[in-house]
Structure formats: C-alpha cells, structure tokens
Scaffold this motif. Structure first.
Motif, PDB file in Angstrom:
ATOM      1  N   PHE A  60       0.771  -1.113   0.036  1.00 55.77           N
ATOM      2  CA  PHE A  60       0.007   0.087   0.067  1.00 55.77           C
ATOM      3  C   PHE A  60       1.005   1.198  -0.055  1.00 55.77           C
ATOM      4  O   PHE A  60       0.661   2.311  -0.750  1.00 55.77           O
ATOM      5  CB  PHE A  60      -0.687  -0.175   1.131  1.00 55.77           C
ATOM      6  N   ASN A  64       0.726   2.315  -3.919  1.00 54.60           N
ATOM      7  CA  ASN A  64      -0.439   3.256  -3.982  1.00 54.60           C
ATOM      8  C   ASN A  64       0.150   4.665  -3.483  1.00 54.60           C
ATOM      9  O   ASN A  64      -0.501   5.808  -4.271  1.00 54.60           O
ATOM     10  CB  ASN A  64      -1.619   2.898  -3.266  1.00 54.60           C
ATOM     11  N   LYS A  65       0.672   4.958  -2.385  1.00 53.11           N
ATOM     12  CA  LYS A  65       1.073   6.174  -2.029  1.00 53.11           C
ATOM     13  C   LYS A  65       2.338   6.538  -2.457  1.00 53.11           C
ATOM     14  O   LYS A  65       2.726   7.864  -2.279  1.00 53.11           O
ATOM     15  CB  LYS A  65       0.961   6.297  -0.447  1.00 53.11           C
ATOM     16  N   LYS A  66       3.068   5.736  -2.991  1.00 54.78           N
ATOM     17  CA  LYS A  66       4.535   6.188  -3.428  1.00 54.78           C
ATOM     18  C   LYS A  66       5.562   6.710  -2.457  1.00 54.78           C
ATOM     19  O   LYS A  66       6.361   7.644  -2.533  1.00 54.78           O
ATOM     20  CB  LYS A  66       4.666   7.083  -4.407  1.00 54.78           C
TER      21      LYS A  66
END
Length: 89
Positions: A60, A64-66
């Motif tokens: 995640f 997704n958030k990098k």
C-alpha cells in the motif's frame, strides 16, 4: 498518515503484526490449541502469518502512496521480525 518517513514505517511495521497476531491467537484459543500465547502444534505459524500482514501495508505505501521511506521502515521491521522468529522459536 500522510508522512513519508522511517519512523512511521517502523511504527506501522510493529503495530500491524501485533494486531494480526492477537487476532490469530484469539481465534486459535477458541479451539484449544493455544498454551500461554503460543500455538502448540506449530509455534512459528501465527507469528509468520502476522508478519505477512506487513506485506499488505508495504504494498500500500510503496505502490499506492509512493512513500519510499515509509515502505523501507516497514520492510526493515519485517526482516528483523522474520529473523527473530526463526532464531528464537
């Protein structure tokens, strides 16, 4: 939780397995397989399942958030926990 730092990653890496381990022990204790917080047939199994929860958190934060630093903190705690599980249990 929108910070990208190592400390947040370490905290997440510690909390997620503790929650999953508590759920696993609570579930197994209902069936009578737990003796003093240790699953008696295979003592490493709940701990390894708990550490696998970090994979979801790692994915995640990395994909997704990098957030690279947070993901690295989670990965660091995961490696340390796996080494502890295999050396102590």
């Amino acid at each position: 939780m929108n910070k990208d730092n190592w400390t947040l990653g370490v905290i997440i890496g510690l909390i997620v397995p503790l929650v999953i381990y508590a759920l696993a022990i609570a579930t197994l204790s209902r069936y009578g397989y737990v003796d003093n917080l240790i699953y008696t047939p295979r003592p490493k199994m709940p701990a390894l399942i708990a550490v696998c929860g970090n994979l979801l958190a790692f994915r995640f934060y990395m994909v997704n958030k990098k957030f690279d630093r947070t993901g690295r903190g989670i990965l660091l705690v995961t490696f340390l926990m796996v080494m502890l599980i295999f050396s102590l249990l």
